[in-house]
Design a protein around this motif. Structure first.
Motif, mmCIF file in Angstrom:
data_model
loop_
_atom_site.group_PDB
_atom_site.id
_atom_site.type_symbol
_atom_site.label_atom_id
_atom_site.label_comp_id
_atom_site.label_asym_id
_atom_site.label_seq_id
_atom_site.Cartn_x
_atom_site.Cartn_y
_atom_site.Cartn_z
ATOM 1 N N VAL A 91 -1.369 12.403 2.632
ATOM 2 C CA VAL A 91 -1.628 11.025 3.059
ATOM 3 C C VAL A 91 -0.311 10.241 3.108
ATOM 4 C CG1 VAL A 91 -2.158 10.211 0.716
ATOM 5 C CG2 VAL A 91 -3.089 8.996 2.668
ATOM 6 N N VAL B 230 -5.301 8.084 -2.731
ATOM 7 C CA VAL B 230 -5.631 6.662 -2.509
ATOM 8 C C VAL B 230 -6.473 6.054 -3.622
ATOM 9 C CG1 VAL B 230 -5.448 6.625 0.006
ATOM 10 C CG2 VAL B 230 -7.595 7.305 -1.082
ATOM 11 N N ALA C 199 -10.247 8.828 3.214
ATOM 12 C CA ALA C 199 -9.181 8.588 2.237
ATOM 13 C C ALA C 199 -7.793 8.784 2.827
ATOM 14 C CB ALA C 199 -9.372 9.498 1.029
ATOM 15 N N ASP C 200 -7.707 9.279 4.031
ATOM 16 C CA ASP C 200 -6.388 9.390 4.650
ATOM 17 C C ASP C 200 -6.018 8.125 5.420
ATOM 18 O OD1 ASP C 200 -5.602 11.706 3.542
ATOM 19 O OD2 ASP C 200 -5.604 12.913 5.377
ATOM 20 N N SER D 242 -12.462 12.536 0.671
ATOM 21 C CA SER D 242 -11.120 13.100 0.580
ATOM 22 C C SER D 242 -11.222 14.616 0.473
ATOM 23 C CB SER D 242 -10.422 12.513 -0.642
ATOM 24 O OG SER D 242 -11.242 12.679 -1.792
ATOM 25 N N MET E 5 0.845 -1.215 0.000
ATOM 26 C CA MET E 5 0.000 0.000 0.000
ATOM 27 C C MET E 5 0.866 1.246 0.000
ATOM 28 S SD MET E 5 -3.092 -0.301 -0.409
ATOM 29 C CE MET E 5 -4.089 1.078 0.079
ATOM 30 N N VAL F 247 -9.001 1.938 3.158
ATOM 31 C CA VAL F 247 -9.356 2.019 1.737
ATOM 32 C C VAL F 247 -9.085 0.668 1.056
ATOM 33 C CG1 VAL F 247 -8.707 3.062 -0.486
ATOM 34 C CG2 VAL F 247 -9.004 4.514 1.546
ATOM 35 N N SER G 274 -6.650 2.112 -4.368
ATOM 36 C CA SER G 274 -7.995 1.535 -4.298
ATOM 37 C C SER G 274 -8.294 0.770 -5.585
ATOM 38 C CB SER G 274 -9.024 2.649 -4.087
ATOM 39 O OG SER G 274 -10.314 2.130 -4.218
ATOM 40 N N PRO H 200 -5.162 4.653 4.248
ATOM 41 C CA PRO H 200 -4.999 3.761 3.093
ATOM 42 C C PRO H 200 -5.351 2.307 3.393
ATOM 43 C CG PRO H 200 -3.093 5.198 3.326
ATOM 44 C CD PRO H 200 -3.930 5.391 4.556
ATOM 45 N N VAL I 202 0.887 4.275 -2.681
ATOM 46 C CA VAL I 202 0.625 5.680 -2.336
ATOM 47 C C VAL I 202 1.807 6.540 -2.798
ATOM 48 C CG1 VAL I 202 0.182 7.317 -0.462
ATOM 49 C CG2 VAL I 202 -0.868 5.058 -0.397
#
Ligand SMILES: Cc1ncc(C[n+]2csc(CCOP(=O)(O)OP(=O)(O)O)c2C)c(N)n1
Ligand SMILES: [Mg+2]
Length: 1039
Positions: free
Chosen positions: A541, A290, A482-483, A512, A259, A488, A294, A485, A263
């Motif tokens: 993020v 993200v 959305a912060d 977000s 992840m 998400v 996602s 991850p 990011v």
């Protein structure tokens, strides 16, 4: 704008710190303990014991005195405390195996050995309290999302409501007695968990405190799950299990690192573009980075579940990032789009970089399986691409025989404002479960940055969430901060699994923000000053996530920096490569390549479209025969079939038969035909009857055209939902997939096509020019003035013609042999090749037959827009003969005058050009007034591209005649504006190339038709007839 949900905070002191569920009214915490309970023993002073259970406790106490090991460890601890003099109410120690509320981490699991048991006797009160607890659990499942911590900025509520639902206020339940203030005693009480929850894992009972803690963690933290409106128990249970089961949100280090890497790529890509092209519009993803992880998670999970091909539709936001990091488009190809000096090396006018599509087949590194990904090119018109994506997906499923959508799926991305604002979203959603349109579930991802350009959500929607439109199809909606991850990633995985399990739509709402303005040169502080101050204070993020992973030891600082530098280097190298590019290629951005279609084709040979008589006979006979066996059809239909059979025997063809012969002959040749639109199965005018219904057995139907030949292609004919925008978009997407198919959309009446105008303007008329993408879709638009009022007469022919791109001033130079000579045989095909689409208004079934067959026979694909008849469907004069359809025959662009006037042209005083059904009216009137030898009437069947050559020939045949254009439409409508300048061009051409006809240059073509009007037609029958009489009189005037 700033609202904070204070679910866990209250200005007034709390009786039980941390468990006050609400402060909305701030009255719920008042009051004292008035329960007046009597405790029989010292032990009964403990809050968790009721009076009657004290007898049992005494027995246990005696046993413990004899042998401390004979009782449960928790009782052992308790009795020890008592014996050491602990005051009443303090000796109870929570069972050691249950994590304390303070330390119960998100999703943690209670050790399996812990089996809390209830010790209370079953009284009415206990039952009532259990029911309350059940209700509390259900309330979290239903409304928990309303108070979830979704906004990374902490200033907005994703549901636009800062109120706390009363169901989530503990005091609104009569736990412990009416008016009783809930205290530690209540919170420590153990409740048996109902079947409707999975929060206990292996535990069957939990203390209330723990129940609420777990519910809060599951439903009110960074994920808000909206699903309890779904009216299917299996589905809601599935979701509960996915989110409630203890431990589900735990990720291992490898997953966390993946992840992080994603990011990094997402954020560093935008940063790289910002560094290199600071003032270029790119509609960056900053604030919703993200989105990339996602999507990648959805793709990984779907690939693991068997999906081999994914069709993506998306708007501007983050599109370049998706192309780079999801599709892995070579970065240099993206970067060189920023170079304004580079010209396109191939055809087409191109489009801006954040609208382009692409197609790629590559290895999915997580699953090690091949996966095909297509991003469909789209116009600026938000959400317009949705139905196109669905149609393309459906078609791909069809050709692969993927009947349940296990191999091909779609992902649709949306902006928050567009998702709630655009009606086509709703229209597309409503296709999602229809048998002939379903794609067996779409994963929708909303890049919900809580703003639309400069507009606050409060001004852009009336629904609580921007995703509410999806509720109509019972799609679960996963709102997620959305912060976070990892949260998400989890919802993305579940979304893919949901689709694979239930073949239904699902929505991921990435709550977000937008770090910059709407685009990179926009100033957001003009309109959202406070929001942007907050954004300025909010770390990215990547900063937050990397710090978290470093703090927990999942990655080291060095590893993190290595990953960042590695990606930056990739970008730099691609940047250098992009500088070396000398041109761009529109074809590089093709979303639907037609493998092999253009190979080995004689590009410029006009194909023949007639067929053997045998085929006409066979298709005609099967189409006119009732279904075999004891299938009972309506008496009226028997008569229709009989009359068709008689026509076949007589080698005569009406409109319906002509259409059936075109479809049938193509099906025989292996061409899949699909016709959709409102009521197309029978036909709005009850003329088609492609689906026969058994009068005695419900849902028993028979489609003759699917029973023509062994091994024929399948025919799909289907009544659509009452949508034009959505359905036409869908059929267009369907037609994109395979050029060897005839895909038709019919409007109920032609004017309804205007609610699909966006698809016509942005895709059909201009798709090839913008995206080098050809499409052979056919639009059937019933058109004709028959006194049916303003809404059912005009298909707005003028609009289609206005969008045709042939030059009115220019007589095409396709001649082989010089200016004065006859046009070459290539003229027709060259014209077809150059134009953006074909527009016709046909007068014979044979020509309709050829026009449809020509769509497939041509070596390229162009859309075909046909004004189709209503009264002509049954007009005996408007029949054709097999002679016009057999081998050697073809489409007729213009029928010249073929009667008496053509035999003695010198006697002709007037040459009338017209198109469509008015031809038959003119012929009748000419006959009535005995003007047959004086007036020649030519019918233009293919209006665009304009048959300059044939019109020229016809004009030359009657050089002494006056000329007129006759139409039934009003002067500001119909074909007049299109044909008039072209006819002038023809006259100029004649004059310029032939001295004998010099005077033709000043000749005029007179307009004859209805006067200009704002409404398309009158609604008054007598006015209609008067107008008709007037222009007919005018047409027949000889002086
Ligand atoms: C049908 C349509 N109407 C208007 C616009 C102009 N427009 C472009 S972006 C935008 C705002 C979109 O907001 P949102 O859907 O939330 O996406 P975001 O830009 O925030 O990612 C608007 C109004 C458009 N492109 N399409
Ligand atoms: Mg937005």
């Amino acid at each position: 704008m700033f609202r904070v949900k204070t679910l866990w905070r209250c200005a007034r002191p709390s009786a039980v710190e941390g468990y006050k569920l609400a402060c909305r009214t701030c009255s719920s915490q008042a009051g004292s303990n008035k329960s007046g309970r009597n405790y029989a023993t010292l032990a009964a002073a403990e809050p968790f014991l009721s009076g009657s259970s004290s007898v049992y406790v005494e027995e246990m106490y005696n046993a413990w005195q004899t042998d401390p090991n004979s009782v449960h460890k928790s009782w052992d601890a308790y009795f020890r405390q008592i014996s050491q003099g602990a005051p009443p109410g303090t000796a109870y120690v929570r069972p050691p195996t249950l994590a304390s509320t303070a330390t119960l981490a998100q999703g943690s699991v209670a050790p399996q050995s812990t089996q809390l048991t209830m010790t209370e006797p079953v009284t009415d009160k206990v039952i009532e309290d259990h029911l309350s607890v059940q209700t509390i659990i259900r309330s979290y499942q239903t409304r928990g999302h309303n108070v979830a911590s979704l906004d990374p900025l902490g200033i907005l509520d994703a549901d636009l409501d800062s109120a706390i639902p009363s169901e989530l206020i503990l005091e609104s339940y009569s736990l412990g007695g009416h008016g009783h203030v809930i205290d530690n005693t209540d919170l420590n009480r153990v409740f048996r968990l109902p079947e409707t929850t999975y929060i206990g894992g292996k535990e069957q009972s939990l203390p209330l405190k723990e129940i609420i803690n777990r519910l809060k963690t599951i439903y009110c933290d960074h994920i808000g799950i909206e699903f309890m409106f779904i009216n299917n128990r299996e589905q809601t249970d599935w979701i509960k299990q996915k989110f409630e089961t203890p431990g589900v949100l735990e990720f291992n280090d490898e997953e966390k690192r993946l992840m992080l890497a994603r990011v990094i790529r997402s954020q560093r890509f935008e940063e790289f573009l910002a560094r290199k092209w600071s003032s270029e519009k790119r509609f960056g993803l900053e604030g919703c980075e993200v989105l990339i992880p996602s999507m990648k998670t959805v793709i990984d999970s779907s690939s693991a579940l068997g999906v081999e091909s994914i069709v993506i539709g998306m708007p501007h936001r983050g599109r370049l990032n998706v192309l780079a990091n999801v599709c892995r488009k070579p970065l240099e190809k993206i970067f060189c789009q920023f170079d304004s000096k580079l010209k396109a090396e191939d055809e087409g006018s191109g489009d801006v970089k954040y609208h382009l599509g692409m197609s790629v087949e590559r290895l999915n590194r997580v699953t090690n399986k091949q996966i095909k990904i297509a991003v469909v090119a789209n116009p600026s018109h938000l959400e317009a691409v949705n139905p196109v994506v669905q149609g393309k997906t459906r078609a791909e499923q069809f050709y692969r025989g993927d009947t349940d959508g296990k191999k091909v799926m779609s992902i649709l991305l949306h902006g928050d404002a567009a998702f709630s604002g655009q009606g086509v979203v709703y229209e597309t959603m409503h296709l999602s479960d229809l048998p002939a349109y379903t794609t067996h579930g779409t994963v929708h991802i909303v890049a919900n940055n809580q703003i639309g350009f400069t507009t606050d959500p409060r001004s852009s929607r009336s629904s609580p969430y921007c995703t509410d439109v999806a509720r109509v199809v019972n799609a679960p909606i996963f709102h997620v901060n959305a912060d976070d991850p990892l949260a998400v990633a989890y919802v993305s995985k579940v979304a893919a699994e949901w689709r694979a399990t239930f073949a239904k739509d699902v929505v991921i709402d990435l709550v977000s923000y937008r770090r910059n303005g709407h685009n990179e040169i926009d100033e957001p502080m003009f309109t959202q000053p406070l929001m942007y101050k907050q954004i300025a204070k909010t770390p990215t993020v990547l900063a937050q996530f990397s710090e978290k992973l470093m703090a927990s030891g999942t990655v080291t600082q060095e590893e993190y920096e290595y990953e960042v530098n590695k990606y930056d280097k990739i970008c730099e190298e691609a940047y250098m490569l992009a500088k070396k590019e000398i041109s761009v290629s529109n074809k590089d951005w093709l979303d639907s390549p037609w493998e092999g279609f253009f190979d080995n084709r004689e590009a410029m040979v006009l194909p023949k479209t007639g067929v053997e008589e045998d085929v006409l006979q066979h298709v005609g006979t099967v189409f006119s025969s009732p279904p075999p066996g004891d299938f009972v059809i309506h008496g009226g239909l028997k008569r229709i079939l009989k009359s068709h059979m008689q026509m076949v025997n007589e080698r005569s063809v009406d409109w319906a038969l002509g259409e059936a012969l075109a479809f049938g002959s193509l099906l025989k040749e292996g061409i899949h035909v699909r016709l959709s639109g409102q009521d197309v199965e029978r036909g709005t005018f009850s003329h088609r009857h492609h689906v026969l219904h058994n009068q005695l057995v419900d849902k028993d139907t028979h489609i003759c055209l699917n029973h023509l030949y062994k091994g024929q292609a399948p025919y799909t004919v289907v009544n659509s939902s009452l949508s034009e925008y959505g359905v036409l978009g869908f059929e267009l997407g369907y037609a994109l997939t395979n050029p060897n198919s005839l895909i038709l959309w019919e409007a109920q009446f032609g004017d309804f096509s205007n609610t699909a105008q966006c698809v016509i303007d942005q895709f059909i008329s201009s798709g090839q020019a913008k995206w080098v993408r050809q499409n052979g879709i056919v639009l059937l638009l019933p058109h004709g003035y028959e006194g049916m009022g303003p809404e059912h007469s005009s298909a707005r022919l003028e609009r289609f013609l206005q969008m045709s791109n042939d030059d009115p001033e220019h007589f095409p130079k396709f001649e082989k042999t010089g200016l004065n000579q006859k046009e070459s045989e290539d003229f027709e095909i060259q014209q077809l090749h150059e134009i953006n689409w074909f527009v016709g208004n046909l007068t014979t079934p044979a020509n309709y037959f050829h026009a449809l067959r020509r769509q497939i026979a041509l070596p390229f694909r162009k859309p075909l827009v046909l004004m189709t008849p209503k009264s002509l469907l049954r007009l005996p004069e408007a029949r054709s003969s097999f002679d016009e359809m057999v081998e050697g025959t073809g489409f007729v662009r213009m029928y010249p005058e073929q009667g008496l006037p053509s035999e003695n042209p010198k006697a002709v005083k007037k040459l009338i050009f017209c198109t469509g059904k008015v031809y038959y009216d003119l012929v009748k009137e000419r006959e009535k007034l005995d003007l047959v030898d004086k007036i020649a009437i030519a019918r233009i069947e293919q209006i665009s591209p304009f048959p300059f050559d044939l019109v020229k020939d016809e004009m030359l045949r009657y050089p002494g005649a006056r000329m007129a254009w006759v139409q039934e439409e009003h002067k500001n409508m119909g074909a007049w504006f299109y044909v008039e300048p072209r006819m002038r061009t023809v006259l100029r051409k004649i004059a310029a190339t032939d001295q004998a006809n010099e005077k033709m240059a000043s000749k005029k073509v007179e307009y004859i038709g209805r006067y200009p009007s704002a409404a398309t037609a009158t609604g008054n029958k007598s006015k209609h007839l008067w107008e008709f009489g007037e222009f007919m009189k005018h047409a027949m005037q000889m002086n």
